[in-house]
Design an enzyme around this catalytic site. Structure first.
Site, PDB file in Angstrom:
ATOM      1  N   PRO A 100       0.933  -1.411   0.054  1.00  0.00           N
ATOM      2  CG  PRO A 100      -0.276  -1.416   1.982  1.00  0.00           C
ATOM      3  CD  PRO A 100       0.467  -2.362   1.371  1.00  0.00           C
ATOM      4  CE1 TYR A 158       8.667   5.378   1.805  1.00  0.00           C
ATOM      5  CE2 TYR A 158       7.154   7.310   2.592  1.00  0.00           C
ATOM      6  CZ  TYR A 158       8.237   6.017   2.578  1.00  0.00           C
ATOM      7  OH  TYR A 158       7.950   5.586   4.590  1.00  0.00           O
ATOM      8  CG  ASN A 190       8.699  -1.780  -0.234  1.00  0.00           C
ATOM      9  OD1 ASN A 190       7.647  -2.225   1.392  1.00  0.00           O
ATOM     10  ND2 ASN A 190       8.571  -0.893  -0.001  1.00  0.00           N
ATOM     11  CB  ALA A 210       1.337   0.205   6.049  1.00  0.00           C
ATOM     12  CD  GLU A 214      11.882  -7.504   4.830  1.00  0.00           C
ATOM     13  OE1 GLU A 214      12.651  -8.226   5.799  1.00  0.00           O
ATOM     14  OE2 GLU A 214      10.740  -6.840   5.784  1.00  0.00           O
ATOM     15  CG  HIS A 254      10.840  -2.363   4.216  1.00  0.00           C
ATOM     16  ND1 HIS A 254      10.282  -2.360   3.381  1.00  0.00           N
ATOM     17  CD2 HIS A 254      11.401  -3.917   4.165  1.00  0.00           C
ATOM     18  CE1 HIS A 254       9.227  -3.480   4.244  1.00  0.00           C
ATOM     19  NE2 HIS A 254      10.271  -4.445   4.882  1.00  0.00           N
ATOM     20  NE  ARG A 300      10.830   5.819   8.549  1.00  0.00           N
ATOM     21  CZ  ARG A 300       9.513   5.133   7.458  1.00  0.00           C
ATOM     22  NH1 ARG A 300       9.350   4.999   6.513  1.00  0.00           N
ATOM     23  NH2 ARG A 300       8.428   6.003   7.994  1.00  0.00           N
TER      24      ARG A 300
HETATM   25  C1  DQA Z   1       8.564   0.762   3.022  1.00  0.00           C
HETATM   26  C2  DQA Z   1       8.166   1.126   4.819  1.00  0.00           C
HETATM   27  C3  DQA Z   1       6.978   1.138   5.219  1.00  0.00           C
HETATM   28  O1  DQA Z   1       7.344   1.298   6.957  1.00  0.00           O
HETATM   29  C4  DQA Z   1       6.005   2.045   4.763  1.00  0.00           C
HETATM   30  O2  DQA Z   1       4.765   2.019   5.802  1.00  0.00           O
HETATM   31  C5  DQA Z   1       6.353   2.020   4.048  1.00  0.00           C
HETATM   32  C6  DQA Z   1       7.286   2.111   2.852  1.00  0.00           C
HETATM   33  C7  DQA Z   1       9.585   1.239   3.264  1.00  0.00           C
HETATM   34  O3  DQA Z   1      10.029   0.903   1.810  1.00  0.00           O
HETATM   35  O4  DQA Z   1      10.814   1.979   3.079  1.00  0.00           O
HETATM   36  O5  DQA Z   1       4.558   2.385   3.339  1.00  0.00           O
HETATM   37  O6  DQA Z   1       7.709  -0.466   3.225  1.00  0.00           O
END
Ligand code: DQA
Length: 160
Positions: free
Chosen positions: A9, A22, A80, A83, A104, A106, A113
């Site tokens: 999401p 981001y 990824n 959330a 995985e 991110h 964070r």
């Molecule tokens: C995320 C990190 C998650 O905590 C966040 O909810 C995201 C993006 C990232 O790619 O850094 O939506 O997965």
């Protein structure tokens, strides 16, 4: 080699959402980055990397896509879960059920964070984790899967 890239999401809001965290590149740019990475890895490892990219804001849709990877004989998953990383036992269970090798990713460093981002349920079913490298993390995850599971001409085991 068939690889499925799954994004959870709000990743469709890249470029708009919290650019300080981001970045300013949008979701189509991420898709293009992944497709280019697959083409480059295909050439580098003499292994045809066929990638499908899927994004959804719905947990159930992500679960169904992971299940489908089993039936489609997908050989690797880059995920990824966004959330849902921090909440979804359903995605963890789907990854375990499909038992397709998964990595995985991110974009941001979830370890640096908020406290609630430190737990990754999906990550418990992933072999490798590429966290905080931005778009580059997707290429790293793809390369990991190609090296570990690709059936190209190169003998990868010695490279790892
Ligand atoms: C995320 C990190 C998650 O905590 C966040 O909810 C995201 C993006 C990232 O790619 O850094 O939506 O997965």
């Amino acid at each position: 080699m068939k690889i499925l890239i799954i994004n959870g999401p709000n990743l469709n809001m890249l470029g708009i959402r919290e650019p300080a965290l981001y970045g300013r590149q949008d979701y189509p740019a991420l898709e293009e980055y992944c497709r280019t990475a697959c083409r480059e890895l295909s050439a580098q490892y003499s292994c045809e990397v066929e990638c499908e990219i899927f994004q959804s804001n719905y947990e159930g849709a992500l679960v169904e896509k992971i299940q489908q990877a089993y039936f489609d004989h997908t050989e690797g998953i880059v995920i990824n879960p966004a959330a849902y990383t921090h909440t979804s036992v359903a995605i963890l269970d789907a990854l375990k059920a499909a038992a397709v090798p998964a990595a995985e990713v991110h974009l941001t460093d979830i370890r640096e964070r908020e406290e609630f981002r430190r737990i990754s349920y999906a990550g418990m079913a992933c072999e490798q984790h590429f966290i905080g490298y931005g778009f580059e993390g997707y290429r790293m995850a793809l390369e990991y899967l190609v090296r570990a599971y690709g059936k190209g001409e190169v003998q990868y085991d010695n490279c790892l």
